[in-house]
Design a protein around this motif. Structure first.
Motif, PDB file in Angstrom:
ATOM      1  N   CYS A 264       0.850  -1.190   0.000  1.00  0.00           N
ATOM      2  CA  CYS A 264       0.000   0.000   0.000  1.00  0.00           C
ATOM      3  C   CYS A 264       0.889   1.245   0.000  1.00  0.00           C
ATOM      4  O   CYS A 264       1.668   1.446   0.939  1.00  0.00           O
ATOM      5  N   PHE A 265       0.815   2.049  -1.067  1.00  0.00           N
ATOM      6  CA  PHE A 265       1.680   3.221  -1.211  1.00  0.00           C
ATOM      7  C   PHE A 265       3.141   2.805  -1.000  1.00  0.00           C
ATOM      8  O   PHE A 265       3.866   3.417  -0.241  1.00  0.00           O
ATOM      9  N   PHE A 266       3.552   1.752  -1.692  1.00  0.00           N
ATOM     10  CA  PHE A 266       4.888   1.199  -1.448  1.00  0.00           C
ATOM     11  C   PHE A 266       5.764   1.108  -2.689  1.00  0.00           C
ATOM     12  O   PHE A 266       6.934   1.489  -2.646  1.00  0.00           O
ATOM     13  N   ILE A 267       5.252   0.597  -3.806  1.00  0.00           N
ATOM     14  CA  ILE A 267       6.139   0.232  -4.915  1.00  0.00           C
ATOM     15  C   ILE A 267       6.831   1.445  -5.542  1.00  0.00           C
ATOM     16  O   ILE A 267       7.821   1.286  -6.251  1.00  0.00           O
ATOM     17  N   ASP A 268       6.329   2.642  -5.262  1.00  0.00           N
ATOM     18  CA  ASP A 268       6.999   3.849  -5.751  1.00  0.00           C
ATOM     19  C   ASP A 268       7.905   4.474  -4.696  1.00  0.00           C
ATOM     20  O   ASP A 268       8.482   5.537  -4.911  1.00  0.00           O
ATOM     21  N   CYS A 269       8.030   3.816  -3.549  1.00  0.00           N
ATOM     22  CA  CYS A 269       8.837   4.362  -2.439  1.00  0.00           C
ATOM     23  C   CYS A 269      10.179   3.667  -2.291  1.00  0.00           C
ATOM     24  O   CYS A 269      10.947   4.002  -1.390  1.00  0.00           O
ATOM     25  N   VAL A 270      10.463   2.703  -3.141  1.00  0.00           N
ATOM     26  CA  VAL A 270      11.737   1.994  -3.081  1.00  0.00           C
ATOM     27  C   VAL A 270      12.664   2.563  -4.150  1.00  0.00           C
ATOM     28  O   VAL A 270      12.215   3.081  -5.178  1.00  0.00           O
ATOM     29  N   PRO A 271      13.975   2.484  -3.931  1.00  0.00           N
ATOM     30  CA  PRO A 271      14.914   3.028  -4.926  1.00  0.00           C
ATOM     31  C   PRO A 271      14.811   2.349  -6.288  1.00  0.00           C
ATOM     32  O   PRO A 271      15.015   2.980  -7.315  1.00  0.00           O
ATOM     33  N   ASN A 272      14.500   1.048  -6.275  1.00  0.00           N
ATOM     34  CA  ASN A 272      14.444   0.294  -7.525  1.00  0.00           C
ATOM     35  C   ASN A 272      13.159  -0.537  -7.544  1.00  0.00           C
ATOM     36  O   ASN A 272      13.101  -1.627  -6.980  1.00  0.00           O
ATOM     37  N   THR A 273      12.132   0.004  -8.191  1.00  0.00           N
ATOM     38  CA  THR A 273      10.831  -0.665  -8.234  1.00  0.00           C
ATOM     39  C   THR A 273      10.916  -2.019  -8.925  1.00  0.00           C
ATOM     40  O   THR A 273      10.275  -2.991  -8.502  1.00  0.00           O
ATOM     41  N   LEU A 274      11.714  -2.118  -9.974  1.00  0.00           N
ATOM     42  CA  LEU A 274      11.819  -3.366 -10.722  1.00  0.00           C
ATOM     43  C   LEU A 274      12.410  -4.474  -9.861  1.00  0.00           C
ATOM     44  O   LEU A 274      11.963  -5.625  -9.903  1.00  0.00           O
ATOM     45  N   GLN A 275      13.399  -4.119  -9.071  1.00  0.00           N
ATOM     46  CA  GLN A 275      14.006  -5.091  -8.167  1.00  0.00           C
ATOM     47  C   GLN A 275      13.019  -5.526  -7.094  1.00  0.00           C
ATOM     48  O   GLN A 275      12.950  -6.705  -6.731  1.00  0.00           O
ATOM     49  N   ALA A 276      12.241  -4.577  -6.581  1.00  0.00           N
ATOM     50  CA  ALA A 276      11.253  -4.892  -5.548  1.00  0.00           C
ATOM     51  C   ALA A 276      10.210  -5.874  -6.076  1.00  0.00           C
ATOM     52  O   ALA A 276       9.778  -6.786  -5.354  1.00  0.00           O
ATOM     53  N   ILE A 277       9.794  -5.711  -7.340  1.00  0.00           N
ATOM     54  CA  ILE A 277       8.816  -6.620  -7.933  1.00  0.00           C
ATOM     55  C   ILE A 277       9.378  -8.040  -7.991  1.00  0.00           C
ATOM     56  O   ILE A 277       8.670  -9.019  -7.694  1.00  0.00           O
TER      57      ILE A 277
END
Length: 360
Positions: A264-277
């Motif tokens: 929730c309001f998270f995937i745009d808060c990490v330095p690397n969204t692609l890595q987080a996915i």
């Protein structure tokens, strides 16, 4: 630390990859920043007093000075709240007490920006005032989890970017085993008090609006109190835990641990969204579900050290599919984040809500 009981764990994985001395230094800087809250904000108010004395019309000075005195009183009250936050944090269990005593006086604090974020998050997650935001942010996620797992008795859920823990708390109270992960030590300090140190509803009173002088309609709006928590948190038998550390750093070492990941309001808060996915996919069991609700603000977009890319929703959806996910639900939800209802400034997001599944 007791994971199921006290809802606060500093993961061993994080400690292994971070210099232990630096880790202790970071904790000490956070402690110092909470400790210096009163000193910093009284200086801000005093500067405004000096400026007003030199520039305001004589007939308006008395009223403005009286307002500044009211703000100073609220600063004192907020500092008392932070003393509760600091006293409740389990420094002994974290092994930081001795280091803290030796180094606190010679440690410089962080800026007060994280402190202001703590106030906003407290209102959003653990006050009556935040109920409307929670209904558009947390409730759709919880409803989707219930719909997708209605025939399952045991469901293990990971909540990255858990903030002050309200979403994993609500998921646990719905009968699931929930593990929240949060990078911010400031949030971890505050959530520990709310989830482990409260004995009744509305036990604490804070003044979250005194730090902003923008878009204020009335002076009284700045000194409006907020009571918290709106409910008395009780750790459910299904299991609730919180970890503190960088999501990718901690969970890239794990695999197929969870039936569901809720963001929730998270995937745009990490330095690397692609890595987080990729890490989300990796941590889901076969057939596991990812439920997301949030915008694409990309908080690291303008930082000099940022080396990631900021994709459109269209492109990011394709990346999610290429990772292996199969979309099940997708829609837009209008939502706000830490909005002050009394402010002249209003904004909202058209959140991207979706659930997608890792193939069995």
């Amino acid at each position: 630390m007791e994971i199921q009981q006290d809802c606060m764990e500093i993961p061993q994985e994080s400690m292994e990859n971070t210099n232990e001395e630096q880790e202790k230094h970071n904790f000490t800087k956070v402690f110092k920043t909470f400790q210096c809250y009163r000193e910093y904000w009284l200086k801000v108010m005093n500067k405004k007093e000096v400026f007003a004395a030199e520039n305001m019309p004589q007939g308006r000075k008395g009223q403005y000075f009286a307002h500044l005195q009211e703000l100073k009183k609220r600063v004192e009250s907020n500092q008392q709240f932070f003393w509760h936050v600091l006293r409740e944090f389990p420094f002994d269990e974290a092994g930081f007490t001795d280091y803290l005593h030796r180094n606190l006086n010679k440690t410089l604090p962080y800026s007060q920006d994280p402190i202001k974020a703590v106030f906003k998050q407290l209102v959003r997650e653990w006050s009556k005032e935040g109920e409307a935001e929670r209904s558009t942010s947390f409730t759709p996620i919880i409803d989707e989890v219930k719909a997708q797992f209605k025939h399952r008795k045991k469901v293990d859920i990971l909540v990255p970017g858990a903030g002050l823990g309200r979403l994993p708390y609500e998921l646990a109270h719905a009968g699931y085993t929930a593990e929240g992960n949060e990078f911010s030590l400031f949030f971890s300090f505050a959530s520990n008090l709310i989830m482990n140190g409260c004995t009744k509803c509305c036990e604490y009173e804070i003044f979250p609006y005194i730090h902003s002088f923008d878009n204020v309609v009335k002076n009284e709006d700045q000194v409006t109190p907020v009571s918290l928590p709106d409910i008395l948190p009780k750790i459910p038998s299904s299991g609730l835990s919180m970890t503190c550390g960088d999501f990718v750093e901690v969970y890239s070492k794990l695999s197929e641990q969870f039936d569901c990941v809720a963001t929730c309001f998270f995937i745009d808060c990490v330095p690397n969204t692609l890595q987080a996915i990729k890490v989300i996919y990796q941590n889901l069991k076969p057939g596991g579900l990812w439920v997301n609700n949030g915008p694409l603000k990309y908080h690291f977009d303008e930082t000099e050290s940022n080396s990631s890319i900021q994709l459109s929703r269209e492109d990011l959806r394709e990346v999610i599919v290429d990772t292996g996910f199969i979309f099940k639900t997708e829609k837009e939800i209008t939502a706000t984040y830490a909005e002050n209802a009394r402010s002249m400034a209003k904004s909202h997001y058209q959140n991207w809500f979706f659930s997608c599944q890792k193939p069995s």
